[in-house]
Design a protein around this motif. Structure first.
Motif, mmCIF file in Angstrom:
data_model
loop_
_atom_site.group_PDB
_atom_site.id
_atom_site.type_symbol
_atom_site.label_atom_id
_atom_site.label_comp_id
_atom_site.label_asym_id
_atom_site.label_seq_id
_atom_site.Cartn_x
_atom_site.Cartn_y
_atom_site.Cartn_z
ATOM 1 N N LEU A 1 0.841 -1.166 0.000
ATOM 2 C CA LEU A 1 0.000 0.000 0.000
ATOM 3 C C LEU A 1 0.891 1.236 0.000
ATOM 4 C CD1 LEU A 1 -2.474 -1.162 2.736
ATOM 5 C CD2 LEU A 1 -2.957 -1.027 0.326
ATOM 6 N N LYS A 2 0.846 1.927 -1.084
ATOM 7 C CA LYS A 2 1.691 3.102 -1.203
ATOM 8 C C LYS A 2 1.166 4.234 -0.324
ATOM 9 C CE LYS A 2 4.104 5.678 -4.684
ATOM 10 N NZ LYS A 2 4.370 5.836 -6.074
ATOM 11 N N GLY A 3 2.075 4.833 0.448
ATOM 12 C CA GLY A 3 1.694 5.946 1.293
ATOM 13 C C GLY A 3 1.171 5.553 2.668
ATOM 14 N N TYR A 4 1.085 4.259 2.943
ATOM 15 C CA TYR A 4 0.602 3.792 4.238
ATOM 16 C C TYR A 4 1.710 3.043 4.967
ATOM 17 C CZ TYR A 4 -4.136 4.877 2.785
ATOM 18 O OH TYR A 4 -5.259 5.526 2.376
ATOM 19 N N ILE A 7 1.858 -1.696 10.059
ATOM 20 C CA ILE A 7 2.013 -1.855 11.498
ATOM 21 C C ILE A 7 2.288 -3.320 11.794
ATOM 22 C CG2 ILE A 7 0.886 -1.671 13.733
ATOM 23 C CD1 ILE A 7 -0.770 0.620 12.552
ATOM 24 N N GLN A 8 3.444 -3.563 12.423
ATOM 25 C CA GLN A 8 3.792 -4.927 12.795
ATOM 26 C C GLN A 8 3.445 -5.137 14.265
ATOM 27 O OE1 GLN A 8 7.956 -5.236 11.930
ATOM 28 N NE2 GLN A 8 7.593 -5.675 9.781
ATOM 29 N N LYS A 9 2.776 -6.217 14.538
ATOM 30 C CA LYS A 9 2.422 -6.539 15.918
ATOM 31 C C LYS A 9 3.503 -7.434 16.513
ATOM 32 C CE LYS A 9 -2.471 -5.971 15.563
ATOM 33 N NZ LYS A 9 -3.765 -6.405 16.025
ATOM 34 N N TYR A 10 3.727 -7.257 17.801
ATOM 35 C CA TYR A 10 4.700 -8.087 18.503
ATOM 36 C C TYR A 10 4.040 -9.392 18.920
ATOM 37 C CZ TYR A 10 7.642 -3.964 18.638
ATOM 38 O OH TYR A 10 8.398 -2.889 18.284
#
Length: 70
Positions: A1-4, A7-10
């Protein structure tokens, strides 16, 4: 997704290490403040200091595990 941002979750282990560390740090801060400000009884001070020493000794493997888990 360009521009976004993605978010990586732990994972569960990382979050568990984090919250155990946070609890130990918060306890150390609160108990240190209590001893410095309010505890006039030497027996209470010695008990808190002894518990803190034991807690931090027990925390060493958790800290090592957290460092190795990354």
């Amino acid at each position: 997704l360009k521009g976004y941002r993605v978010i990586q979750k732990y994972d569960v282990v990382s979050r568990t290490f984090h919250w155990i560390s946070a609890a130990v740090i918060l306890w150390a801060m609160a108990s240190g403040l209590f001893v410095a400000s309010f505890a006039h009884n030497e027996t209470i001070k010695a008990g808190i200091f002894g518990f803190n020493a034991s807690l931090t000794l027990a925390f060493i493997p958790v800290f090592a595990g957290r460092a190795l888990w990354r």
